[in-house]
Motif scaffolding. Structure first.
Motif, PDB file in Angstrom:
ATOM      1  N   SER A  58      -7.773   5.512 -47.410  1.00  8.62           N
ATOM      2  CA  SER A  58      -6.352   5.805 -47.210  1.00  8.62           C
ATOM      3  C   SER A  58      -5.495   4.547 -47.086  1.00  8.62           C
ATOM      4  O   SER A  58      -4.267   4.643 -47.065  1.00  8.62           O
ATOM      5  CB  SER A  58      -6.173   6.661 -45.950  1.00  8.62           C
ATOM      6  OG  SER A  58      -6.590   5.951 -44.792  1.00  8.62           O
ATOM      7  N   ILE A  66      -4.309   8.287 -51.468  1.00 11.18           N
ATOM      8  CA  ILE A  66      -4.904   9.420 -50.763  1.00 11.18           C
ATOM      9  C   ILE A  66      -4.841   9.148 -49.261  1.00 11.18           C
ATOM     10  O   ILE A  66      -4.893   7.985 -48.833  1.00 11.18           O
ATOM     11  CB  ILE A  66      -6.366   9.633 -51.227  1.00 11.18           C
ATOM     12  CG1 ILE A  66      -6.924  10.978 -50.795  1.00 11.18           C
ATOM     13  CG2 ILE A  66      -7.258   8.498 -50.754  1.00 11.18           C
ATOM     14  CD1 ILE A  66      -8.284  11.290 -51.425  1.00 11.18           C
ATOM     15  N   SER A  67      -4.697  10.193 -48.476  1.00  5.59           N
ATOM     16  CA  SER A  67      -4.642  10.023 -47.022  1.00  5.59           C
ATOM     17  C   SER A  67      -6.011  10.278 -46.410  1.00  5.59           C
ATOM     18  O   SER A  67      -6.872  10.926 -47.018  1.00  5.59           O
ATOM     19  CB  SER A  67      -3.625  10.988 -46.412  1.00  5.59           C
ATOM     20  OG  SER A  67      -4.079  12.327 -46.503  1.00  5.59           O
ATOM     21  N   GLN A  70      -6.751  13.908 -46.197  1.00  3.91           N
ATOM     22  CA  GLN A  70      -7.175  14.526 -47.455  1.00  3.91           C
ATOM     23  C   GLN A  70      -8.654  14.272 -47.735  1.00  3.91           C
ATOM     24  O   GLN A  70      -9.342  15.122 -48.301  1.00  3.91           O
ATOM     25  CB  GLN A  70      -6.327  13.976 -48.608  1.00  3.91           C
ATOM     26  CG  GLN A  70      -4.909  14.511 -48.647  1.00  3.91           C
ATOM     27  CD  GLN A  70      -4.107  13.898 -49.773  1.00  3.91           C
ATOM     28  OE1 GLN A  70      -4.116  12.670 -49.983  1.00  3.91           O
ATOM     29  NE2 GLN A  70      -3.403  14.735 -50.518  1.00  3.91           N
ATOM     30  N   VAL A  74      -9.362  18.016 -47.466  1.00  2.86           N
ATOM     31  CA  VAL A  74      -9.428  18.598 -48.805  1.00  2.86           C
ATOM     32  C   VAL A  74     -10.732  18.249 -49.513  1.00  2.86           C
ATOM     33  O   VAL A  74     -11.433  19.116 -50.038  1.00  2.86           O
ATOM     34  CB  VAL A  74      -8.222  18.126 -49.655  1.00  2.86           C
ATOM     35  CG1 VAL A  74      -8.330  18.671 -51.077  1.00  2.86           C
ATOM     36  CG2 VAL A  74      -6.912  18.570 -49.014  1.00  2.86           C
ATOM     37  N   ALA A  75     -11.062  16.950 -49.537  1.00  2.00           N
ATOM     38  CA  ALA A  75     -12.274  16.533 -50.244  1.00  2.00           C
ATOM     39  C   ALA A  75     -13.529  17.121 -49.608  1.00  2.00           C
ATOM     40  O   ALA A  75     -14.453  17.567 -50.310  1.00  2.00           O
ATOM     41  CB  ALA A  75     -12.373  15.008 -50.273  1.00  2.00           C
ATOM     42  N   ALA A 123      -6.262  10.722 -57.016  1.00  2.00           N
ATOM     43  CA  ALA A 123      -6.776  11.622 -55.972  1.00  2.00           C
ATOM     44  C   ALA A 123      -7.391  12.880 -56.572  1.00  2.00           C
ATOM     45  O   ALA A 123      -8.456  13.332 -56.136  1.00  2.00           O
ATOM     46  CB  ALA A 123      -5.651  11.993 -55.000  1.00  2.00           C
ATOM     47  N   TRP A 124      -6.725  13.457 -57.604  1.00  2.00           N
ATOM     48  CA  TRP A 124      -7.253  14.693 -58.189  1.00  2.00           C
ATOM     49  C   TRP A 124      -8.625  14.462 -58.805  1.00  2.00           C
ATOM     50  O   TRP A 124      -9.481  15.348 -58.783  1.00  2.00           O
ATOM     51  CB  TRP A 124      -6.280  15.262 -59.227  1.00  2.00           C
ATOM     52  CG  TRP A 124      -6.124  14.428 -60.470  1.00  2.00           C
ATOM     53  CD1 TRP A 124      -5.181  13.480 -60.729  1.00  2.00           C
ATOM     54  CD2 TRP A 124      -6.968  14.461 -61.638  1.00  2.00           C
ATOM     55  NE1 TRP A 124      -5.368  12.904 -61.964  1.00  2.00           N
ATOM     56  CE2 TRP A 124      -6.455  13.500 -62.544  1.00  2.00           C
ATOM     57  CE3 TRP A 124      -8.098  15.194 -62.009  1.00  2.00           C
ATOM     58  CZ2 TRP A 124      -7.036  13.260 -63.800  1.00  2.00           C
ATOM     59  CZ3 TRP A 124      -8.681  14.964 -63.249  1.00  2.00           C
ATOM     60  CH2 TRP A 124      -8.155  14.002 -64.139  1.00  2.00           C
ATOM     61  N   PHE A 127     -11.123  14.456 -55.934  1.00  2.00           N
ATOM     62  CA  PHE A 127     -11.338  15.816 -55.456  1.00  2.00           C
ATOM     63  C   PHE A 127     -12.244  16.599 -56.413  1.00  2.00           C
ATOM     64  O   PHE A 127     -13.166  17.298 -55.987  1.00  2.00           O
ATOM     65  CB  PHE A 127     -10.005  16.560 -55.305  1.00  2.00           C
ATOM     66  CG  PHE A 127      -9.106  15.998 -54.249  1.00  2.00           C
ATOM     67  CD1 PHE A 127      -9.617  15.388 -53.115  1.00  2.00           C
ATOM     68  CD2 PHE A 127      -7.723  16.070 -54.395  1.00  2.00           C
ATOM     69  CE1 PHE A 127      -8.779  14.869 -52.135  1.00  2.00           C
ATOM     70  CE2 PHE A 127      -6.879  15.563 -53.425  1.00  2.00           C
ATOM     71  CZ  PHE A 127      -7.410  14.959 -52.297  1.00  2.00           C
TER      72      PHE A 127
END
Length: 517
Positions: A58, A66-67, A70, A74-75, A123-124, A127
């Protein structure tokens, strides 16, 4: 073996399961352990590294926009979702198309996804390939546990399965220490260190893939799918290798099994078998997986936040504490595994679950009183997880051996997906709120929830656990393709009166003592 035509398939009489179970421990079995078991080290490495390098990813200059939330939110959720879906998807294919086909494919999926994670620039992208990495790992659980149980002799199955599943924590130790190096900007640039950690996972997976080529298909699976000649060739080859290593003939096998071969078993029949005929065992599987999933999240989810919030441990040093509790996790299956084959499944499963739950209640009480430091809290966690890790590993062992051969991989996949979803989705959502408030009472409540569910699972195991120690898989759960009368004879240890190909000697002979892994 002998065969007869019957309806749409052949009826075959075989002693191959008995021949596999009477084998003494040998170098060939170590090949199986190394080829199949080391993948859990990769899983532990993956999960731990991502959690520990979240802060670095991050930061400006990491190469990703990306944080930290996340990464751990998310990940992590996508990795868990991938593992759950992968277990179900690959599990069904493992029962249909074989153990070897799938444990090669799933490792290749993991290898490719991890390599692509290492070169993430958006980031996508990160992920997406975290999801695909989980998708490959989820399939590994079904394919690998099926193959291990079907290739390892009955006398050793419990300890080997526990140690292999517990090796996840060796990867966790490595991930913790590796993350410390990756976070050291004096050694590696911000946008390089975290990439190298994923690249290392790719290299290790490639080595395992090369070793795994020498692991054969499960002869048990080949038998029920009409490929008995291949099964005979594999088992005869194993027997020759073991006899050459020992310098003496193997003891004669005891018992035959008669099966009606089928190419596949419908999903409806699998569901009816697991949740109808074996519903008490299904309740056992549910209980064990839910209990261990919540206990691990009660302790390990946000452990870094607990150390930094309540004990002022610098965020860069939490990896050392995690490495210590990871060692405790691995020691449990390593030191207690043999007892699951000698003392027995019911006593050991119930006692490890109950002991870990009681110890966690004690830890919660000490934490509430303010009697713990960062070091003593870590020591308490080590004691809890020493027993909990053996119990959690026995959950995988249990669901892989108490259901029929034709449903094995799908059963493992289903209960793994259930436990992973509970522990990796609902568990973090609950425990993140509790441990994130900074209030002692909320963290104590998180500990108590995990402890209560673990104790409840232990009580269920005390009544429902199957006495599977040192028993043939076909004795524990009769294959759906087995002919009842002949399966019963095999379960009672009745030897065929005729000679058995590849097995010299006649008459009942007790297997000699063998060295333990």
């Amino acid at each position: 073996m002998s065969t007869a035509e019957a309806g749409t398939g052949r009826t075959l009489t075989t002693d191959i399961p008995a021949r596999l179970d009477r084998l003494p421990w040998s170098r060939w079995h170590w090949t199986i352990v190394i080829g199949l078991g080391t993948v859990w080290i990769l899983d532990g490495l993956e999960v731990t590294v991502v959690g520990n390098i979240a802060s670095r990813l991050s930061e400006p200059g990491s190469g990703l926009d990306i944080s930290s939330g996340q990464v751990t939110g998310v990940a992590a959720a996508l990795y868990v979702a991938g593992a759950c879906l992968g277990a179900l998807f690959w599990g069904r294919l493992t029962d249909r198309f074989g153990r070897k086909n799938l444990f090669m494919i799933t490792l290749a999926v993991y290898l490719a996804a991890t390599a692509l994670t290492a070169v993430s620039w958006e980031a996508w992208w990160f992920f997406l390939f975290r999801f695909l990495t989980g998708f490959g790992i989820g399939g590994e659980y079904a394919a690998i546990n099926s193959a291990i149980d079907e290739l390892i002799p009955a006398d050793y199955r419990g300890r080997v399965d526990l140690i292999i599943n517990g090796s996840f924590w060796l990867g966790a130790v490595g991930g913790s220490l590796l993350s410390i190096v990756a976070l050291d900007t004096g050694l590696l640039a911000k946008d390089v260190g975290w990439r190298l950690t994923f690249a290392l996972g790719t290299v290790l997976a490639l080595v395992i893939l090369l070793v795994r080529r020498h692991v054969p298909e499960s002869p048990r699976w080949l038998l029920i799918h009409g490929r008995d000649r291949e099964a005979e060739e594999i088992v005869s080859g194993i027997e020759r290798r073991v006899e050459e290593e020992r310098g003496e003939p193997l003891p004669a096998p005891e018992g035959e099994l008669e099966i009606h071969q089928r190419k596949s078993v419908s999903f409806v029949e699998i569901a009816r078998t697991v949740f109808g005929r074996y519903r008490r065992r299904a309740v056992l599987g549910f209980s064990l997986f839910i209990g261990q999933a919540f206990l691990y999240n009660a302790i390990t989810f946000g452990f870094g936040a607990i150390l930094t919030t309540f004990f002022d441990v610098p965020s860069g040093h939490t990896g050392y504490y995690f490495a210590v509790i990871a060692v405790g996790n691995f020691c449990g299956p390593l030191l207690l595994g043999k007892l699951f084959d000698t003392v027995g499944r019911r006593v050991m499963i119930s006692s490890t679950y109950l002991l870990s739950g009681v110890l966690l209640f004690g830890t919660a009480w000490l934490f509430d009183r303010g009697s713990l430091s960062a070091g003593t809290l870590t020591a308490c966690w080590c004691a809890v997880l020493f027993f909990a890790s053996a119990g959690a590993s026995s959950a995988y062992l249990t669901v892989s051996e108490i259901f029929p051969m034709e449903t094995r991989a799908m059963s493992i996949a289903f209960f793994y997906a259930l436990g992973t979803a509970a522990g990796g989705i609902s568990g973090p959502l609950l425990f993140a709120d509790l441990t994130g408030t900074g209030r002692v009472g909320d963290t104590v409540l998180a500990f108590c929830i995990g402890a209560a569910l673990m104790c409840a699972a232990g009580l269920v195991a005390a009544f429902l656990a199957v006495r599977a120690e040192r028993r043939s898989l076909e004795d524990i759960a009769r294959p759906l393709t087995a002919v009842a009368g002949r399966a019963k004879a095999a379960a009672q240890g009745t030897r065929p009166s005729r000679g058995t190909p590849g097995s010299p000697g006649s008459g009942p002979t007790a297997p000699p003592a063998a060295s333990r892994p």
